[in-house]
Design a protein around this motif. Structure first.
Motif, mmCIF file in Angstrom:
data_model
loop_
_atom_site.group_PDB
_atom_site.id
_atom_site.type_symbol
_atom_site.label_atom_id
_atom_site.label_comp_id
_atom_site.label_asym_id
_atom_site.label_seq_id
_atom_site.Cartn_x
_atom_site.Cartn_y
_atom_site.Cartn_z
ATOM 1 N N ASN A 278 44.298 30.140 28.868
ATOM 2 C CA ASN A 278 43.683 31.261 28.144
ATOM 3 C C ASN A 278 42.159 31.205 28.219
ATOM 4 O OD1 ASN A 278 46.177 32.267 27.441
ATOM 5 N ND2 ASN A 278 46.161 31.406 25.374
ATOM 6 N N LYS A 279 41.607 29.989 28.153
ATOM 7 C CA LYS A 279 40.160 29.822 28.249
ATOM 8 C C LYS A 279 39.670 30.220 29.638
ATOM 9 C CE LYS A 279 39.751 26.152 24.765
ATOM 10 N NZ LYS A 279 39.443 24.714 24.519
ATOM 11 N N GLN A 280 40.419 29.843 30.676
ATOM 12 C CA GLN A 280 40.054 30.222 32.042
ATOM 13 C C GLN A 280 40.069 31.742 32.208
ATOM 14 O OE1 GLN A 280 42.995 27.918 34.317
ATOM 15 N NE2 GLN A 280 41.306 26.765 35.207
ATOM 16 N N GLU A 281 41.111 32.370 31.682
ATOM 17 C CA GLU A 281 41.231 33.819 31.799
ATOM 18 C C GLU A 281 40.121 34.532 31.032
ATOM 19 O OE1 GLU A 281 45.143 34.864 30.539
ATOM 20 O OE2 GLU A 281 46.125 33.943 32.269
ATOM 21 N N CYS B 162 37.152 33.375 30.384
ATOM 22 C CA CYS B 162 35.893 33.171 31.121
ATOM 23 C C CYS B 162 35.809 34.130 32.301
ATOM 24 C CB CYS B 162 35.802 31.722 31.594
ATOM 25 S SG CYS B 162 34.322 31.349 32.552
ATOM 26 N N SER B 163 36.912 34.281 33.039
ATOM 27 C CA SER B 163 36.938 35.185 34.181
ATOM 28 C C SER B 163 36.688 36.622 33.738
ATOM 29 C CB SER B 163 38.300 35.077 34.891
ATOM 30 O OG SER B 163 38.294 35.805 36.095
ATOM 31 N N TYR B 164 37.294 37.020 32.635
ATOM 32 C CA TYR B 164 37.112 38.380 32.111
ATOM 33 C C TYR B 164 35.656 38.603 31.687
ATOM 34 C CZ TYR B 164 37.725 42.521 29.187
ATOM 35 O OH TYR B 164 37.618 43.778 28.632
ATOM 36 N N ARG B 165 35.084 37.603 31.041
ATOM 37 C CA ARG B 165 33.695 37.709 30.574
ATOM 38 C C ARG B 165 32.737 37.857 31.751
ATOM 39 N NH1 ARG B 165 33.972 33.718 27.677
ATOM 40 N NH2 ARG B 165 32.986 32.138 28.991
ATOM 41 N N LEU B 166 32.951 37.094 32.798
ATOM 42 C CA LEU B 166 32.100 37.184 33.978
ATOM 43 C C LEU B 166 32.220 38.547 34.645
ATOM 44 C CD1 LEU B 166 32.695 33.649 35.562
ATOM 45 C CD2 LEU B 166 30.600 34.486 34.488
ATOM 46 N N PHE B 167 33.451 39.075 34.686
ATOM 47 C CA PHE B 167 33.619 40.388 35.288
ATOM 48 C C PHE B 167 32.906 41.452 34.467
ATOM 49 C CE2 PHE B 167 35.550 44.492 35.944
ATOM 50 C CZ PHE B 167 35.599 44.569 37.328
ATOM 51 N N ILE C 60 46.891 30.404 43.663
ATOM 52 C CA ILE C 60 46.029 31.393 43.029
ATOM 53 C C ILE C 60 46.640 31.797 41.695
ATOM 54 C CG2 ILE C 60 45.250 32.220 45.269
ATOM 55 C CD1 ILE C 60 46.791 34.859 44.673
ATOM 56 N N HIS C 61 45.777 32.134 40.755
ATOM 57 C CA HIS C 61 46.230 32.495 39.418
ATOM 58 C C HIS C 61 46.864 33.888 39.432
ATOM 59 C CE1 HIS C 61 46.000 33.574 35.138
ATOM 60 N NE2 HIS C 61 46.029 32.278 34.921
ATOM 61 N N ALA C 62 47.738 34.134 38.477
ATOM 62 C CA ALA C 62 48.498 35.382 38.423
ATOM 63 C C ALA C 62 47.616 36.623 38.414
ATOM 64 C CB ALA C 62 49.406 35.378 37.197
ATOM 65 N N ILE C 63 46.467 36.558 37.717
ATOM 66 C CA ILE C 63 45.645 37.763 37.558
ATOM 67 C C ILE C 63 44.508 37.880 38.567
ATOM 68 C CG2 ILE C 63 46.174 37.924 35.090
ATOM 69 C CD1 ILE C 63 43.391 36.774 34.511
ATOM 70 N N ASP C 64 44.350 36.931 39.455
ATOM 71 C CA ASP C 64 43.246 36.981 40.418
ATOM 72 C C ASP C 64 43.216 38.271 41.246
ATOM 73 O OD1 ASP C 64 41.988 34.679 39.686
ATOM 74 O OD2 ASP C 64 42.897 33.421 41.226
ATOM 75 N N ASN D 209 34.324 35.607 40.323
ATOM 76 C CA ASN D 209 34.841 35.812 38.973
ATOM 77 C C ASN D 209 36.325 35.498 38.846
ATOM 78 O OD1 ASN D 209 32.319 36.684 38.148
ATOM 79 N ND2 ASN D 209 32.763 38.832 38.545
ATOM 80 N N THR D 210 36.958 35.169 39.957
ATOM 81 C CA THR D 210 38.375 34.814 39.902
ATOM 82 C C THR D 210 38.524 33.353 39.500
ATOM 83 O OG1 THR D 210 38.473 34.145 42.232
ATOM 84 C CG2 THR D 210 38.886 36.471 41.737
ATOM 85 N N ILE D 211 39.705 33.017 39.045
ATOM 86 C CA ILE D 211 39.972 31.633 38.642
ATOM 87 C C ILE D 211 40.101 30.735 39.869
ATOM 88 C CG2 ILE D 211 41.653 30.145 37.460
ATOM 89 C CD1 ILE D 211 42.218 32.524 35.591
ATOM 90 N N SER D 212 40.617 31.275 40.961
ATOM 91 C CA SER D 212 40.855 30.469 42.167
ATOM 92 C C SER D 212 39.608 30.271 43.019
ATOM 93 C CB SER D 212 41.947 31.122 43.023
ATOM 94 O OG SER D 212 43.095 31.377 42.263
ATOM 95 N N GLY D 213 38.679 31.239 43.008
ATOM 96 C CA GLY D 213 37.458 31.097 43.785
ATOM 97 C C GLY D 213 37.655 31.286 45.270
#
Length: 291
Positions: A63-66, A68-73, A233-237, A262-266
């Motif tokens: 949840n923290k990773q997701e 962070c990704s949302y915030r960056l986007f 890769i993460h589900a939402i990437d 901004n993705t979790i996988s990079g």
């Protein structure tokens, strides 16, 4: 005793990924990643059920990773919006009441997913990001036959083809498409689309999942794909890749790094080709007329 839907980890992989049981076939179990787009099979004796406390602990980390990704986007979105504001006002400083109001037309997105649960999660994120999306569950093996008719019906500008995948060393070298669980279906589906929609900037395609054969998917005609380093890769990437294209002006080319950062996988999990954005702005916009 294991049943469909149980959450498990693999002892032989040091319990690195949480899976849910897809099906049980004799002494082997077909597993789907709970948060990553990975499909594997494993012997029953290699599996350990995940306790509620362990699941909640790992879920908190995800949840923290997701978040962070949302915030960056959202930060990137604000920068893109500021650029549109400047372009709409021709770069001149004007009194607030005299500034030209504009409206924007974002592209339609067709997200085809081989996992119904991941599809639901992705559609919710698209809506949270303010994008119009049509989500469709189709098993990976059926995507090549069904994708063209669906695109003709929905008429999207962005198509996402994803689900689950995996590379198996026992089936061949990393360069062999036959060594991948579903990469060949992503490749075939992309190729079928490009035969009818050859322009890379009119129909933008993302395809792939965990450990997918990146090079073959790109050569088939995808703008973006996974996975260059054959990582999970993460589900939402895939959502963030599509969203970046959707919120970038058609006047601008997309920086690949800005898509994947901004993705979790990079960059190890996602890559692609130089592509134009698909957002268009228009003016004037009148709230009085709208209301």
């Amino acid at each position: 005793m294991l049943t469909k839907g149980d959450l498990v980890t693999r002892k032989s992989y040091n319990h690195d990924v949480i899976f849910r049981v897809k099906s049980i076939e004799d002494s082997y179990v077909i597993l789907l990643g709970e948060n990553v787009r990975l499909e594997v099979d494993a012997p029953i004796e290699d599996l350990k059920k995940v306790s509620g406390s362990e699941y909640q602990e790992r879920k908190s980390h995800i949840n923290k990773q997701e978040a962070c990704s949302y915030r960056l986007f959202r930060q990137d979105y604000r920068l893109l919006k500021e650029k549109r504001d400047i372009e709409a006002s021709s770069g001149y400083s004007e009194p607030e009441e005299e500034k030209a109001n504009y409206f924007q037309i974002s592209p339609r997105i067709l997200h085809i997913d081989g996992d119904a649960l991941f599809l639901k999660k992705c559609v919710q994120l698209y809506e949270q990001l303010g994008l119009q999306v049509h989500g469709q569950y189709i098993q990976e093996k059926n995507m090549p036959e069904e994708v063209l008719a669906l695109v003709r019906k929905i008429q999207p500008e962005i198509v996402v083809l994803t689900g689950h995948d995996a590379y198996s060393k026992s089936k061949g070298s990393i360069k062999s498409l036959d060594a991948y669980r579903h990469s060949k279906y992503f490749v075939e589906a992309v190729r079928n689309l490009r035969e009818h929609y050859p322009h890379f900037d009119q129909l933008v395609i993302f395809a792939g999942a965990c450990q997918s054969h990146f090079e073959s998917i790109i050569k088939a005609g995808a703008n973006f794909a996974s996975s260059p380093a054959r990582v999970n890769i993460h589900a939402i990437d895939p959502v963030y890749v599509a969203a970046r294209v959707a919120y970038t002006s058609f006047m601008d080319y997309i920086n690949i790094w800005e898509v994947v950062r901004n993705t979790i996988s990079g960059e190890k999990g996602l890559g692609g080709l130089q592509t134009r954005g698909l957002l268009r702005i228009g003016m004037p916009y009148s709230e009085d007329v709208e209301n």
